[in-house]
Write a protein that holds these residues in place. Sequence first.
Motif, short mmCIF file in Angstrom:
data_model
loop_
_atom_site.label_atom_id
_atom_site.label_comp_id
_atom_site.label_asym_id
_atom_site.label_seq_id
_atom_site.Cartn_x
_atom_site.Cartn_y
_atom_site.Cartn_z
N PHE A 114 0.83 -1.19 0.00
CA PHE A 114 0.00 0.00 0.00
C PHE A 114 0.87 1.24 0.00
CE2 PHE A 114 -3.44 -2.44 2.50
CZ PHE A 114 -3.75 -3.12 1.34
N PRO A 115 0.75 2.02 -1.04
CA PRO A 115 1.50 3.26 -1.02
C PRO A 115 1.04 4.12 0.15
CG PRO A 115 0.58 2.86 -3.19
CD PRO A 115 -0.01 1.85 -2.27
N PHE A 116 2.01 4.69 0.82
CA PHE A 116 1.71 5.57 1.94
C PHE A 116 0.83 6.73 1.49
CE2 PHE A 116 3.07 9.26 4.53
CZ PHE A 116 2.59 8.80 5.74
N ALA A 117 1.08 7.20 0.26
CA ALA A 117 0.35 8.36 -0.25
C ALA A 117 -1.16 8.10 -0.29
CB ALA A 117 0.86 8.71 -1.65
N VAL A 118 -1.55 6.83 -0.42
CA VAL A 118 -2.97 6.50 -0.50
C VAL A 118 -3.69 6.89 0.79
CG1 VAL A 118 -4.54 4.55 -0.47
CG2 VAL A 118 -2.74 4.66 -2.17
N ALA A 119 -3.06 6.62 1.90
CA ALA A 119 -3.75 6.75 3.18
C ALA A 119 -3.52 8.11 3.83
CB ALA A 119 -3.30 5.64 4.12
N VAL A 120 -2.68 8.93 3.24
CA VAL A 120 -2.21 10.09 3.98
C VAL A 120 -3.31 11.13 4.21
CG1 VAL A 120 -1.34 11.53 2.09
CG2 VAL A 120 -0.16 11.52 4.27
N LEU A 121 -4.21 11.27 3.23
CA LEU A 121 -5.28 12.26 3.41
C LEU A 121 -6.27 11.85 4.50
CD1 LEU A 121 -6.81 14.82 2.36
CD2 LEU A 121 -7.93 13.32 0.73
N PRO A 122 -6.87 10.64 4.39
CA PRO A 122 -7.74 10.23 5.49
C PRO A 122 -7.01 10.12 6.83
CG PRO A 122 -7.40 8.44 3.95
CD PRO A 122 -6.85 9.66 3.31
N LEU A 123 -5.75 9.74 6.77
CA LEU A 123 -4.96 9.66 8.00
C LEU A 123 -4.87 11.03 8.66
CD1 LEU A 123 -3.21 7.73 9.69
CD2 LEU A 123 -1.27 8.41 8.31
N PHE A 209 6.28 13.69 3.89
CA PHE A 209 4.85 13.87 3.71
C PHE A 209 4.13 14.04 5.05
CE2 PHE A 209 2.00 12.38 -0.02
CZ PHE A 209 1.19 13.48 0.15
N PRO B 38 -7.95 4.34 7.68
CA PRO B 38 -7.87 5.47 6.75
C PRO B 38 -8.24 5.09 5.33
CG PRO B 38 -5.96 5.48 8.16
CD PRO B 38 -6.70 4.22 8.47
N ILE B 39 -7.83 3.91 4.89
CA ILE B 39 -8.15 3.52 3.52
C ILE B 39 -9.66 3.35 3.36
CG2 ILE B 39 -7.87 1.65 1.84
CD1 ILE B 39 -4.97 1.38 2.91
N TYR B 41 -11.88 4.82 5.21
CA TYR B 41 -12.47 6.15 5.36
C TYR B 41 -12.39 6.93 4.05
CZ TYR B 41 -13.62 10.53 7.74
OH TYR B 41 -14.23 11.69 8.13
N GLN B 237 3.40 5.90 -6.16
CA GLN B 237 3.22 6.79 -5.01
C GLN B 237 4.19 7.97 -5.00
OE1 GLN B 237 4.28 5.48 -1.17
NE2 GLN B 237 5.69 3.93 -1.90
N ASP B 240 7.33 13.08 -2.83
CA ASP B 240 8.31 14.01 -2.24
C ASP B 240 9.20 14.67 -3.28
OD1 ASP B 240 7.22 12.81 -0.08
OD2 ASP B 240 9.09 12.19 0.86
N PHE B 266 -5.35 19.39 0.11
CA PHE B 266 -4.79 20.29 1.11
C PHE B 266 -4.67 21.73 0.63
CE2 PHE B 266 -3.39 16.07 2.26
CZ PHE B 266 -3.73 16.03 3.60
N SER B 278 -7.21 9.10 -3.94
CA SER B 278 -6.59 8.09 -3.07
C SER B 278 -7.12 6.70 -3.37
CB SER B 278 -6.88 8.41 -1.60
OG SER B 278 -6.35 9.64 -1.25
N MET B 281 -5.73 5.38 -6.58
CA MET B 281 -4.33 4.96 -6.38
C MET B 281 -4.27 3.62 -5.68
SD MET B 281 -2.47 8.43 -5.14
CE MET B 281 -0.91 7.73 -4.71
#
Lengths: 274, 313
Positions: A114-123, A209, B38-39, B41, B237, B240, B266, B278, B281
């Motif tokens: 799972f790319p971290f970027a996927v979860a970052v917004l809901p996280l 991020f 989170p996923i 959500y 992904q 950065d 954001f 998201s 992705m």
Amino acid sequence: MRRIVRALSPHAVLVTVGAVMAVPLLYAVLSGFKSTDQLSRNPVGLPAPWVTENYTGVLGSAGFWRLVGNSTLVAVGSTVVVVAVSALAAFAFARFAFRGRELLFTLFTMGLMFPFAVAVLPLFLLLRSMGLLDNPLGVILPQAAFGLPVTIVILRGFFREIPGELEEAATLDGCGPFGFFWRILLPMARPALGTVSVLAVVGSWNNFFLPLLVFNDPSWWTLPVGVQQFQGQYAADTARVCAYLVLAMVPALAFYSLAERQLVGGITAGATKG
Amino acid sequence: MTPSTAGPRPAARPRLWLTAFSFQLPALLLFGLLVLLPILYALYTSAFRWGGFGAPTDYTGADNFLRLFQDPVFLGDLWRCLVLVVLSLAFQLPFALAMAVLLNQRLRGRAVYRMLFFAPYVLSEVVTGVLFTMIFAPGEGLADHVLDAVGLTGLGGGWFSDRSTVLGTLFLVMTWKYFGFHMMLYLAALQSVPRELTEAAIVDGAGPWQRFRGITLPLLGPTLRISVFLSVIGAIQLFDLVWVTTAGGPVHSSETMAVTMFQYGFKRYQVGYASAISVVMFAISLVFAVAYQRFVLRRDLAGATTTMRGGGR
């Protein structure tokens, strides 16, 4: 003649590639010793004269050391959490045949993909609702959570190699599962724990991020966030940015030279032990 | 912990399960709460038009997704992701392999090269990105000065600031930063190739190329497949490095899915729409990962999952 060409060519290739790899780093180091004025007049050569103010200025600023301190706090915190929690889980995966083990293990290994970027917004939304923004725990806990899959996979591999007779002997001597884990398994697995710790430290140290989103308050910023902000702030003062950049590289490179073996061992173990 | 007086296996079954589970509990909590939740959500909020504040109420069903697949920027993200994957597989990984083969020989300075090639992997993406924005600064950066010096004036110039060169420049930086990582994987695999095998091949009269094709490459198979996998997931992904160097510009020409998601989530407060990105992705990486596991990694993992003690059920 052919023999000479043959013997020489790998060296020629390596020297060329090595130069391409090293030049950007050397460029940054040398530019840091120039004034920005000097840098624009003399972008490639050696500094003349050597100016040390850029480096001393950064090293003398409290802001820089606070970034280093914050990065260290976050890296150590997330590493302790991820290694402790993963060791417990990996122990169960490696030594117990319990119902649902395959399912759970699959769940964790899925996390590898799972790319971290996927979860970052809901996280981010979740952390906001839990009141963890501008709180180091808001970076430490998610960082640890996303490090679980690779840590568990590597530790499980190591734990499985510890002979079963040892466990039986410990049980006969009155050790419970936790006693065996704590008093025998962990001390024996020290090299493996070192390896996953180094991986976790590097991962956390470089994360951008998450701290970018969680820390609004500059007094919590970590080094990568600070570097980006510094570049924005001093965009015109290239030499100073170079010095800052070089000093920001030093901790990572120093850590790497100390822990090279562990880091490489961890990466290759993580990639090959499926 | 109470001393175990009950007999070993049969009577202890339920307690065994409980013990095993309690060892797992912290990991499950952390993983469930901060990775899986989170996923899920994001999946939920992607069905709303929502700015990110208060509870989402404006339910729009699949609208965000429909909009997404008509959004030229997002379609461009997919295309750029594909381009970076193809470039990585065509150039970066073969280059890493070549360097690994070179460094697997006995050479003076081998350890130094290994350190040097791998060092950029340890630097953060931000440090790397800032460094290369300076090196590729049009006209005044190191790259243009070097081109000037060798008489290729005018060949550079654009780098990160030109729509036609930005992706190529980004790929150069990615190669500088990541090829050493893949090289290390290959080196580790190369060092486990039994020496008798190559010696036997030499005795049989196989040339270097034949030895590479016949022995090295097949034995590297599992590592190559993992490295391809990591490379693709990395491209999906990518954030950065892009954010620091170009922020997706000029005019979206280096934008990635994660950058687009960040912009909407954001900067423009279209959190519902950003959640949909998201989710897509996630879906792409999941489909890729499952398909890759099923069709490519299968034979590599076959041994690994069936040799466990006891068996799960």
